[in-house]
Scaffold this motif. Structure first.
Motif, PDB file in Angstrom:
ATOM      1  N   ALA A   1      -1.497 -16.708 -36.965  1.00 43.04           N
ATOM      2  CA  ALA A   1      -2.611 -15.909 -37.477  1.00 43.04           C
ATOM      3  C   ALA A   1      -3.739 -15.770 -36.466  1.00 43.04           C
ATOM      4  O   ALA A   1      -4.401 -14.730 -36.414  1.00 43.04           O
ATOM      5  N   VAL A   2      -3.948 -16.799 -35.644  1.00 43.96           N
ATOM      6  CA  VAL A   2      -5.108 -16.800 -34.744  1.00 43.96           C
ATOM      7  C   VAL A   2      -4.736 -16.588 -33.288  1.00 43.96           C
ATOM      8  O   VAL A   2      -5.624 -16.524 -32.434  1.00 43.96           O
ATOM      9  N   ALA A   3      -3.442 -16.473 -32.977  1.00 44.95           N
ATOM     10  CA  ALA A   3      -2.995 -16.326 -31.588  1.00 44.95           C
ATOM     11  C   ALA A   3      -2.705 -14.862 -31.290  1.00 44.95           C
ATOM     12  O   ALA A   3      -1.719 -14.306 -31.793  1.00 44.95           O
ATOM     13  N   PRO A   4      -3.509 -14.206 -30.463  1.00 42.24           N
ATOM     14  CA  PRO A   4      -3.253 -12.789 -30.165  1.00 42.24           C
ATOM     15  C   PRO A   4      -1.900 -12.548 -29.528  1.00 42.24           C
ATOM     16  O   PRO A   4      -1.339 -11.449 -29.658  1.00 42.24           O
ATOM     17  N   ASN A   5      -1.353 -13.549 -28.830  1.00 40.15           N
ATOM     18  CA  ASN A   5      -0.079 -13.385 -28.133  1.00 40.15           C
ATOM     19  C   ASN A   5       1.124 -13.799 -28.971  1.00 40.15           C
ATOM     20  O   ASN A   5       2.249 -13.837 -28.464  1.00 40.15           O
ATOM     21  N   ALA A   6       0.908 -14.112 -30.266  1.00 42.21           N
ATOM     22  CA  ALA A   6       2.050 -14.392 -31.149  1.00 42.21           C
ATOM     23  C   ALA A   6       2.819 -13.101 -31.377  1.00 42.21           C
ATOM     24  O   ALA A   6       2.270 -12.116 -31.866  1.00 42.21           O
ATOM     25  N   LEU A   7       4.097 -13.114 -31.026  1.00 41.54           N
ATOM     26  CA  LEU A   7       4.907 -11.901 -31.048  1.00 41.54           C
ATOM     27  C   LEU A   7       5.728 -11.778 -32.320  1.00 41.54           C
ATOM     28  O   LEU A   7       5.766 -10.719 -32.965  1.00 41.54           O
TER      29      LEU A   7
END
Length: 384
Positions: free
Chosen positions: A302-308
């Motif tokens: 939820a908070v990681a922009p780079n979570a794909l």
């Protein structure tokens, strides 16, 4: 408020759940397990709880993490980091419930409303992948993952390579170009075979090649990556920022896959995700596990922009005796729609564990799963 009690439950198909209770009645849940080593991790959790956490205020999660990790002269590795991971998840669950907020709100707030997920097909020795792929795409999934091969010899013949290529080709032809297909080498492929397979599979444009070699051979990743434009993924058997730092510095990995139940929990994986972002590396947390682990993953996603994309284990081939939704009072929290799952909105990890089901299934059988031991045709042990 202080921690007053805890319980550990070994439940089917191969999971270990931790329940932590505080003096005001708040309960937090974690999932500390190494698949096939549940008894060992259970003992490590007991050491942490009995030797340090009982009687402590549960809210300073970061300080507890530092103490559990740095408080021992010998540190790191799958057993200790998995024990810490499960405790960390439970403490974050308690902290979120104390402040009546999802964990991701305490980590800075969400950068997305929902998370893309992928679905496993084909089993350990991949079979029937084309039909399974069609079925999952018809069910709404837009991304799939499959094992590349059964066991391989260190240097195998062209037929073994062609068999792997044919499986991926069959899936691509079955689902078309708008569905992503992750291909997992599962660490069962040697360096020379990984180079050959990476080149051979490229025409079918895999989403990524996962764990092309075992972590102890990560020094080979730059050479393998040079043979293909397919993104390289790894990380399920890496347990700390230090482990990941080395592959970031190599510049050969495009997608990391830390496991929230192995790599120190929410606290550590959030830091790993931040490091990855600085190197323009995406993240897809490893999670062939239960509902607590999945809920923990989604807090960091939820908070990681780079979570794909997020792995999840519903209907995975390991789950023959129990599945993710069995242990939830409200399974709708993991409703998948168009290949996505909404972020959990409840406080803490956002799930309501059905304690009666956990207790019943833990009491009904002494869960002691171990992975199979495979052998080559000459009798020597093969990588599973």
């Amino acid at each position: 408020m202080e921690i007053v009690d805890y319980d550990l439950y070994r439940v089917p198909p191969r999971w270990l759940f931790l329940r932590v209770e505080t003096s005001d009645g708040t309960v937090g849940w974690g999932e500390p397990v190494v698949e096939g080593r549940a008894h060992t991790v259970e003992a490590a959790v007991e050491e942490l709880m009995e030797g340090y956490l009982l009687g402590e205020d549960p809210l300073p999660v970061a300080d507890h993490w530092q103490t559990m990790y740095r408080g021992g002269f010998y540190r790191g590795g799958p057993v200790l980091m998995s024990a810490i991971a499960g405790v960390d998840q439970a403490l974050w669950d308690i902290r979120g419930k104390h402040f009546d907020a999802p964990v991701y709100e305490l980590l800075g707030g969400p950068v997305r409303e929902r998370m893309r997920v992928y679905q496993w097909i084909g089993g350990d020795r991949p079979d029937g992948v084309a039909d399974a792929a069609r079925e999952k795409v018809d069910a709404g999934f837009t991304a799939l993952k499959m094992n590349a091969t059964p066991e391989l010899r260190r240097i195998d013949n062209p037929a073994a390579v062609e068999a792997a290529v044919e499986r991926v080709r069959a899936v691509r032809e079955a689902v078309g170009d708008e569905v992503d297909i992750g291909v997992d080498f599962h660490g069962r492929v040697s360096k020379p075979m990984a180079k050959r397979l990476a080149a051979a599979l490229e025409p079918h444009e895999p989403f990524f090649l996962e764990e092309p070699v075992l972590p102890e051979h990560n020094d080979a990743l730059p050479e393998i990556a040079s043979r293909t434009s397919t993104p390289i993924a790894t990380g399920e058997r890496m347990y700390s920022r230090t482990d990941f730092k080395r592959v970031f510095e190599q510049g050969s990995v495009d997608l990391i896959q830390p496991d929230l139940s192995h790599a120190g929990g929410i606290t550590e994986v959030k830091k790993i995700a931040d490091m990855a972002e600085a190197y323009d590396v995406a993240m897809a947390p490893h999670c062939p596990l239960g509902p607590i682990a999945l809920a923990s993953c989604l807090q960091v996603d939820a908070v990681a922009p780079n979570a794909l994309i997020q792995e999840q284990s519903l209907d995975i081939h390991y789950n023959e005796t129990a599945d993710v939704l069995d242990y939830l009072a409200d399974p709708s929290v993991f409703d998948y729609e168009d290949g996505f799952v909404a972020l959990p909105e409840g406080p803490g990890l956002g799930i309501d564990v059905d304690e009666s089901v956990v207790e019943e299934r833990a009491a009904a059988r002494d869960e002691d799963w171990h992975n199979p031991v495979w052998r080559h045709d000459d009798g020597s042990v093969a990588e599973w």
